[in-house]
Design a protein around this motif. Sequence first.
Motif, mmCIF file in Angstrom:
data_model
loop_
_atom_site.group_PDB
_atom_site.id
_atom_site.type_symbol
_atom_site.label_atom_id
_atom_site.label_comp_id
_atom_site.label_asym_id
_atom_site.label_seq_id
_atom_site.Cartn_x
_atom_site.Cartn_y
_atom_site.Cartn_z
ATOM 1 N N LEU A 1 0.823 -1.199 0.000
ATOM 2 C CA LEU A 1 0.000 0.000 0.000
ATOM 3 C C LEU A 1 0.864 1.259 0.000
ATOM 4 O O LEU A 1 0.511 2.276 -0.603
ATOM 5 C CB LEU A 1 -0.935 0.003 1.214
ATOM 6 N N LEU A 2 2.013 1.179 0.668
ATOM 7 C CA LEU A 2 2.946 2.302 0.674
ATOM 8 C C LEU A 2 3.432 2.587 -0.748
ATOM 9 O O LEU A 2 3.456 3.741 -1.201
ATOM 10 C CB LEU A 2 4.140 2.001 1.581
ATOM 11 N N PHE A 3 3.807 1.527 -1.470
ATOM 12 C CA PHE A 3 4.302 1.718 -2.835
ATOM 13 C C PHE A 3 3.188 2.225 -3.743
ATOM 14 O O PHE A 3 3.421 3.068 -4.619
ATOM 15 C CB PHE A 3 4.877 0.414 -3.371
ATOM 16 N N PRO B 1 -1.282 -4.643 -5.812
ATOM 17 C CA PRO B 1 -0.168 -4.767 -6.768
ATOM 18 C C PRO B 1 -0.568 -4.463 -8.206
ATOM 19 O O PRO B 1 0.158 -3.758 -8.924
ATOM 20 C CB PRO B 1 0.281 -6.230 -6.609
ATOM 21 N N GLU B 2 -1.725 -4.995 -8.643
ATOM 22 C CA GLU B 2 -2.170 -4.755 -10.019
ATOM 23 C C GLU B 2 -2.512 -3.273 -10.233
ATOM 24 O O GLU B 2 -2.164 -2.689 -11.264
ATOM 25 C CB GLU B 2 -3.399 -5.614 -10.337
ATOM 26 N N MET B 3 -3.192 -2.681 -9.249
ATOM 27 C CA MET B 3 -3.562 -1.269 -9.360
ATOM 28 C C MET B 3 -2.308 -0.388 -9.425
ATOM 29 O O MET B 3 -2.248 0.577 -10.187
ATOM 30 C CB MET B 3 -4.432 -0.869 -8.177
ATOM 31 N N THR B 4 -1.293 -0.742 -8.631
ATOM 32 C CA THR B 4 -0.042 0.020 -8.635
ATOM 33 C C THR B 4 0.616 -0.029 -10.007
ATOM 34 O O THR B 4 1.075 0.996 -10.541
ATOM 35 C CB THR B 4 0.926 -0.542 -7.583
ATOM 36 N N GLY B 5 0.670 -1.227 -10.599
ATOM 37 C CA GLY B 5 1.275 -1.381 -11.916
ATOM 38 C C GLY B 5 0.572 -0.555 -12.972
ATOM 39 O O GLY B 5 1.228 0.074 -13.826
ATOM 40 N N ILE B 6 -0.757 -0.521 -12.920
ATOM 41 C CA ILE B 6 -1.518 0.266 -13.890
ATOM 42 C C ILE B 6 -1.189 1.752 -13.752
ATOM 43 O O ILE B 6 -1.044 2.479 -14.749
ATOM 44 C CB ILE B 6 -3.030 0.031 -13.708
#
Length: 473
Positions: A88-90, A288-293
């Motif tokens: 969540l931090l990332f 993780p997926e949301m961060t990548g997008i």
Amino acid sequence: MATDLNAPKKPKKKFQFPHVFILLSCVILLVAALSYLLPAGTYDTVIDPVSGSEVVDPDSFHYVESTPVTLMQLVASYSNGFQAVAPLLFMTMAVGGTFGVIHRLGIIPAMVSFASKRFRTNRLLAIPILLLCFSALDTFLGMPELCIVFLPIITPLILSLGFDSLTACAVVICGNCVGFSTGLGNPFTTLICQKICGLPLYSGLWYRAICFVVFYGITVVYVMRYALRVAKDPQSSRCFAADQARRADLKEAVVEKLTLRKKLAAGFIATLFVVNVVGTFLYGWDVPEMTGIFLIMGFGSAVISGTGLSKACLMFVDGCKDILQGALVMCVARTISVVMEQGNITYTIVHGLSEIIAYFPQVFTIVGIFLAVMLIDFFIPAGSGEAVVVMPIISPLAEILGLSKQACVLAFQFGDGWSNTIWPTTASYMATLAVGEIKWTDWQRFQLPLFCIWFVVGALMLMIAQLIGLGPM
């Protein structure tokens, strides 16, 4: 010695809240001290045949060897807290960096200019419309993390309409919370709780819909009253100085018209935003997926607009700098839960609260469950995680005490949802405040009165549900 009556009086020092890091560290020390005062305890876990989830066995509570938090564990807990919230931090940093890129490309100011023209004749319409959108979306998605996504999009619009950053945070967080707490189809609380209690999925929908309308109305009135006060007296806002700088940046950025390439970049951003929401809803995408997008969104839009990757990296880092302090607050807040787990006192507190609930009169027992879940949410802030711990205890308790299981599910939803807006252990909302650059203490001054209203109305709605024997359908 004679006193000089004409001497100027020293101004009285105004009380100032300590920095949020100090407040959170005090809570961490308190929790560590509790590990020496409370016995360690735990429950055995079993696989629930109905839901298929691993849940606690309500009859298996037992005390274990005491594990008080040592000084070295306490020191190391901050690092462990950072590790626990790392995804969540990332994501928070990725969202901040991405919107830093998009803003510096001039895309956000252009979109704000377009939207503000649509609301120019009646700017107050923006608040109920946005609140309805966020609450309606989250009542089925159950994703508080989406607050981090939405806030950077609407903040410039809210500022352009004459309100402040706190209003933007209120629209996103409170709207999200209304939807999450009433949970018409929230998969992370409503459906898990109904599975564990053996209730038909989506049953009791009509009563939760009434709750949704009631709490939505309360929230709209409260947020709009605050927004109007800020619009009449902008300097009454605690974020006045910071918002002035943000507005200045927006005005400077709007001067430049979007080129064709930047319009294509805007379309690319909008498409990926929809992909993110759809992927979360249909395919169960998580952090993780949301961060990548978002990373693709930021750097992809820079390339499409004709900005070099090296320059985009500098823009990204600048965006991360804007939310660094708030992101660190989120990590320190997660340390509280880490210390609780190390001391093995979380389940002891859960068990103790369940024992106390049994002594309430029946019509007030449902409110006791509401209160207990609210307190437990401080120590187990994840909705689904709390559900698999608490509901296997509440379900048999409801049968013994003659309580409506549907009302118990609603009590869990309210207790878990409303408290998320005030507990510093709720990582997603703390991250949202970080993105909005809102101090946690300022947020508490705004939110606590609304929380109290939610609590009183929620207690009344629960007592009505119990009195009418809210059934499974």
